[in-house]
Scaffold this motif. Structure first.
Motif, PDB file in Angstrom:
ATOM      1  N   PRO A  54       0.808  -1.232   0.000  1.00 15.74           N
ATOM      2  CA  PRO A  54       0.000   0.000   0.000  1.00 15.74           C
ATOM      3  C   PRO A  54       0.836   1.275   0.000  1.00 15.74           C
ATOM      4  N   ALA A  55       1.951   1.278   0.692  1.00 20.95           N
ATOM      5  CA  ALA A  55       2.748   2.507   0.806  1.00 20.95           C
ATOM      6  C   ALA A  55       3.350   2.951  -0.519  1.00 20.95           C
ATOM      7  N   ASP A  56       3.345   2.076  -1.511  1.00 14.75           N
ATOM      8  CA  ASP A  56       3.931   2.415  -2.810  1.00 14.75           C
ATOM      9  C   ASP A  56       2.968   3.162  -3.726  1.00 14.75           C
ATOM     10  N   TYR A  57       1.726   3.412  -3.253  1.00 14.44           N
ATOM     11  CA  TYR A  57       0.698   3.977  -4.135  1.00 14.44           C
ATOM     12  C   TYR A  57      -0.063   5.104  -3.440  1.00 14.44           C
ATOM     13  N   ASP A  58      -0.556   6.005  -4.249  1.00 18.93           N
ATOM     14  CA  ASP A  58      -1.449   7.050  -3.754  1.00 18.93           C
ATOM     15  C   ASP A  58      -2.896   6.576  -3.734  1.00 18.93           C
ATOM     16  N   LEU A  59      -3.197   5.604  -4.596  1.00 17.41           N
ATOM     17  CA  LEU A  59      -4.568   5.112  -4.741  1.00 17.41           C
ATOM     18  C   LEU A  59      -4.545   3.617  -5.019  1.00 17.41           C
ATOM     19  N   ILE A  60      -5.363   2.872  -4.289  1.00 20.38           N
ATOM     20  CA  ILE A  60      -5.575   1.453  -4.588  1.00 20.38           C
ATOM     21  C   ILE A  60      -7.067   1.242  -4.806  1.00 20.38           C
ATOM     22  N   GLN A  82       0.606  -3.827   7.903  1.00 18.90           N
ATOM     23  CA  GLN A  82       0.974  -2.831   8.892  1.00 18.90           C
ATOM     24  C   GLN A  82      -0.076  -1.725   8.923  1.00 18.90           C
ATOM     25  N   GLU A  83       0.227  -0.662   9.617  1.00 19.99           N
ATOM     26  CA  GLU A  83      -0.685   0.480   9.655  1.00 19.99           C
ATOM     27  C   GLU A  83      -0.846   1.051   8.249  1.00 19.99           C
ATOM     28  N   TRP A  84      -2.074   1.386   7.909  1.00 21.33           N
ATOM     29  CA  TRP A  84      -2.353   1.894   6.569  1.00 21.33           C
ATOM     30  C   TRP A  84      -1.663   3.239   6.367  1.00 21.33           C
ATOM     31  N   PRO A  85      -0.945   3.414   5.237  1.00 18.70           N
ATOM     32  CA  PRO A  85      -0.215   4.662   5.010  1.00 18.70           C
ATOM     33  C   PRO A  85      -1.145   5.867   4.901  1.00 18.70           C
ATOM     34  N   GLY A  86      -0.733   6.972   5.479  1.00 18.59           N
ATOM     35  CA  GLY A  86      -1.583   8.145   5.567  1.00 18.59           C
ATOM     36  C   GLY A  86      -1.926   8.780   4.242  1.00 18.59           C
ATOM     37  N   ARG A  87      -1.121   8.558   3.198  1.00 16.66           N
ATOM     38  CA  ARG A  87      -1.384   9.219   1.925  1.00 16.66           C
ATOM     39  C   ARG A  87      -2.118   8.328   0.924  1.00 16.66           C
ATOM     40  N   LEU A 101     -13.292  -3.289   3.154  1.00 20.32           N
ATOM     41  CA  LEU A 101     -12.365  -2.244   3.582  1.00 20.32           C
ATOM     42  C   LEU A 101     -12.752  -1.695   4.954  1.00 20.32           C
ATOM     43  N   TYR A 102     -14.034  -1.495   5.166  1.00 19.96           N
ATOM     44  CA  TYR A 102     -14.473  -0.990   6.465  1.00 19.96           C
ATOM     45  C   TYR A 102     -14.174  -1.985   7.587  1.00 19.96           C
ATOM     46  N   ASP A 103     -14.145  -3.275   7.239  1.00 19.81           N
ATOM     47  CA  ASP A 103     -13.852  -4.293   8.247  1.00 19.81           C
ATOM     48  C   ASP A 103     -12.369  -4.333   8.608  1.00 19.81           C
ATOM     49  N   MET A 104     -11.533  -3.695   7.776  1.00 23.98           N
ATOM     50  CA  MET A 104     -10.109  -3.655   8.072  1.00 23.98           C
ATOM     51  C   MET A 104      -9.843  -2.479   8.994  1.00 23.98           C
ATOM     52  N   ALA A 105      -9.664  -2.759  10.267  1.00 25.44           N
ATOM     53  CA  ALA A 105      -9.540  -1.693  11.258  1.00 25.44           C
ATOM     54  C   ALA A 105      -8.353  -0.776  10.985  1.00 25.44           C
ATOM     55  N   ILE A 107      -7.503   0.586   8.228  1.00 23.62           N
ATOM     56  CA  ILE A 107      -7.770   1.618   7.219  1.00 23.62           C
ATOM     57  C   ILE A 107      -8.718   2.655   7.811  1.00 23.62           C
ATOM     58  N   PRO A 108      -8.282   3.889   7.971  1.00 26.65           N
ATOM     59  CA  PRO A 108      -9.199   4.928   8.472  1.00 26.65           C
ATOM     60  C   PRO A 108     -10.377   5.097   7.515  1.00 26.65           C
ATOM     61  N   ARG A 109     -11.545   5.309   8.074  1.00 29.13           N
ATOM     62  CA  ARG A 109     -12.738   5.453   7.247  1.00 29.13           C
ATOM     63  C   ARG A 109     -12.609   6.641   6.294  1.00 29.13           C
ATOM     64  N   THR A 110     -11.845   7.646   6.699  1.00 30.70           N
ATOM     65  CA  THR A 110     -11.667   8.821   5.840  1.00 30.70           C
ATOM     66  C   THR A 110     -10.811   8.514   4.623  1.00 30.70           C
ATOM     67  N   HIS A 111     -10.144   7.357   4.613  1.00 31.20           N
ATOM     68  CA  HIS A 111      -9.303   6.965   3.488  1.00 31.20           C
ATOM     69  C   HIS A 111     -10.035   6.030   2.514  1.00 31.20           C
ATOM     70  N   ILE A 112     -11.299   5.746   2.790  1.00 30.77           N
ATOM     71  CA  ILE A 112     -12.073   4.828   1.956  1.00 30.77           C
ATOM     72  C   ILE A 112     -13.064   5.628   1.121  1.00 30.77           C
ATOM     73  N   LEU A 113     -13.046   5.385  -0.184  1.00 27.12           N
ATOM     74  CA  LEU A 113     -13.888   6.140  -1.101  1.00 27.12           C
ATOM     75  C   LEU A 113     -14.685   5.187  -1.978  1.00 27.12           C
ATOM     76  N   HIS A 114     -15.982   5.446  -2.128  1.00 28.75           N
ATOM     77  CA  HIS A 114     -16.829   4.629  -2.999  1.00 28.75           C
ATOM     78  C   HIS A 114     -18.123   5.380  -3.288  1.00 28.75           C
ATOM     79  N   PRO A 115     -18.809   5.057  -4.392  1.00 26.49           N
ATOM     80  CA  PRO A 115     -20.109   5.676  -4.674  1.00 26.49           C
ATOM     81  C   PRO A 115     -21.119   5.325  -3.585  1.00 26.49           C
TER      82      PRO A 115
END
Length: 275
Positions: A54-60, A82-87, A101-105, A107-115
């Motif tokens: 995850p740390a190698d990308y801005d978006l997954i 590990q801890e989800w990267p902040g960016r 994704l929401y079940d993965m503690a 990942i901050p909810r603010t980092h999850i995007l979907h319609p």
């Protein structure tokens, strides 16, 4: 619910493990469901050193809930969860796939995007959410099956991002066993029309291959169909038209959640013959 609904049959064609909960709800409502997966999902493994982190990308972007599940399973197996990267933003094409994704503690909810649940659940809708954020992004990872639509990846590349595709599973058509074929034939020959759930263009193709092999094209074309996107409906209508069906099939598009599918399927099962 009408007597017609109590005798109607439902055919659920999602992969094994995806139908059982919905089938139980339908059975409790008096609507029997036949589980006939159209596709089998096989995992694709990767060399430890080549697995993208995850740390190698801005978006997954995870194209499905199963894609997210497979990706995080591989991360855990490598001790890299590990801890989800902040960016890094994690995105999915819809609410159902976002649940993983929401079940993965981590990942901050603010980092999850979907319609949102009220609109279309597809790449086009996700693109509308991503577009304003792209100027701050350079690298994107699309976690997917072995085959899939290239639309979103190409749009991201046109916007200037470096895009990597990671296949974590492969889908292959299932050829139904003689026992399954017999159950399918009996459901199609029942007094009341079947309701057939189809959730991808690949599943439409796979079910149709079984239908043709079994010589049941005419009976299948009289079914009622529940699909989760206009593309699935379009592929189904194209196949039925090519097979000689003149009148338009009864097709209902609904959201992919079990709640929406349950409501739509029970409605379709309870429609009278003349509806």
């Amino acid at each position: 619910m009408s007597a017609a609904a109590l005798r109607a049959s439902v055919i659920l064609t999602r992969p094994q493990g995806k139908n059982e909960s919905l089938a139980r709800r339908l059975a409790a409502a008096g609507v029997p469901a036949l589980l006939l997966p159209a596709l089998q999902i096989d995992p694709i493994t990767h060399d430890a050193g080549a697995f993208p982190l995850p740390a190698d990308y801005d978006l997954i972007v995870f194209v499905s809930g199963h894609a997210a599940q497979r990706y995080f399973s591989e991360l855990s197996a490598r001790g890299a969860m590990q801890e989800w990267p902040g960016r890094t933003l994690a995105a999915t094409v819809g609410v159902s796939s976002a649940r993983q994704l929401y079940d993965m503690a981590r990942i901050p909810r603010t980092h999850i995007l979907h319609p949102g649940a009220g609109g279309e659940q597809d790449s086009e809708s996700l693109w509308c959410l991503l577009a304003p954020r792209l100027p701050t992004m350079q690298r994107a990872l699309i976690v997917r099956g072995g085959k899939g639509r290239e639309w979103l990846g190409k749009k991201l590349e046109e916007a200037g991002l470096q895009v990597q595709r990671l296949a974590v599973y492969a889908r292959r058509p299932v050829q139904w066993t003689p026992q399954q074929a017999g159950q399918f034939a009996r459901a199609l020959s029942a007094e009341h029309p079947c309701v057939c759930l189809l959730t991808s263009t690949e599943s439409v193709n796979a079910v149709h291959a079984n239908v043709v092999r079994l010589g049941l094209s005419d009976a299948w074309s009289r079914s009622r169909f529940v699909v989760i996107h206009e593309r699935v409906a379009s592929r189904l209508q194209s196949i039925l038209k090519a097979s000689g069906k003149v009148e338009a099939p009864v097709v209902k598009i609904c959201q992919p959640s079990d709640d929406a599918l349950f409501q739509t399927i029970t409605l379709m099962a309870s429609l009278s013959e003349s509806s």
